[in-house]
Design a protein around this motif. Sequence first.
Motif, mmCIF file in Angstrom:
data_model
loop_
_atom_site.group_PDB
_atom_site.id
_atom_site.type_symbol
_atom_site.label_atom_id
_atom_site.label_comp_id
_atom_site.label_asym_id
_atom_site.label_seq_id
_atom_site.Cartn_x
_atom_site.Cartn_y
_atom_site.Cartn_z
ATOM 1 N N ALA A 1 -0.634 6.091 -11.987
ATOM 2 C CA ALA A 1 0.424 6.920 -11.406
ATOM 3 C C ALA A 1 0.643 6.544 -9.943
ATOM 4 C CB ALA A 1 0.070 8.390 -11.542
ATOM 5 N N SER A 2 -0.437 6.256 -9.234
ATOM 6 C CA SER A 2 -0.335 5.859 -7.836
ATOM 7 C C SER A 2 0.429 4.542 -7.713
ATOM 8 C CB SER A 2 -1.731 5.721 -7.242
ATOM 9 O OG SER A 2 -1.675 5.183 -5.939
ATOM 10 N N TYR A 3 0.101 3.569 -8.541
ATOM 11 C CA TYR A 3 0.799 2.282 -8.518
ATOM 12 C C TYR A 3 2.268 2.448 -8.911
ATOM 13 C CZ TYR A 3 -3.634 -0.227 -7.994
ATOM 14 O OH TYR A 3 -4.820 -0.706 -7.543
ATOM 15 N N ASP A 4 2.505 3.278 -9.903
ATOM 16 C CA ASP A 4 3.885 3.515 -10.330
ATOM 17 C C ASP A 4 4.699 4.137 -9.199
ATOM 18 O OD1 ASP A 4 3.355 2.452 -12.807
ATOM 19 O OD2 ASP A 4 3.200 4.402 -13.844
ATOM 20 N N SER A 5 4.094 5.083 -8.497
ATOM 21 C CA SER A 5 4.775 5.711 -7.359
ATOM 22 C C SER A 5 5.051 4.686 -6.266
ATOM 23 C CB SER A 5 3.935 6.846 -6.788
ATOM 24 O OG SER A 5 3.728 7.844 -7.748
ATOM 25 N N LEU B 1 7.870 2.446 -7.409
ATOM 26 C CA LEU B 1 9.127 3.174 -7.348
ATOM 27 C C LEU B 1 9.599 3.290 -5.895
ATOM 28 C CD1 LEU B 1 11.325 4.749 -8.813
ATOM 29 C CD2 LEU B 1 9.921 6.794 -8.558
ATOM 30 N N GLY B 2 8.671 3.537 -4.990
ATOM 31 C CA GLY B 2 9.006 3.595 -3.553
ATOM 32 C C GLY B 2 9.552 2.271 -3.072
#
Length: 85
Positions: A72-76, A79-80
């Motif tokens: 989830a951290s990598y996905d965020s 996305l950023g």
Amino acid sequence: AEQEAEATVSSVKREYEAKGRELDRRIGEAAKQSASLKSERQIISEDIEQRATAKYLDQKKELDRKFKAQTASYDSFLLGLLLYG
């Protein structure tokens, strides 16, 4: 002499029979103990297997949770970057 010899033989036979009974008794006790130990060993093995399985599942859940959090951290982050770009 003959009576003395018969008495000695009779005494030896009685002693041999007594020792035979004692040996049979000890063999019986050893067999019971062996069966008891096998049963205990089986119970202990099952307990160890259950504990190992429980520990494995706990560790797997923990690692899955950490993996999902990191993903989830990598996905965020991605996305950023995508939104920034």
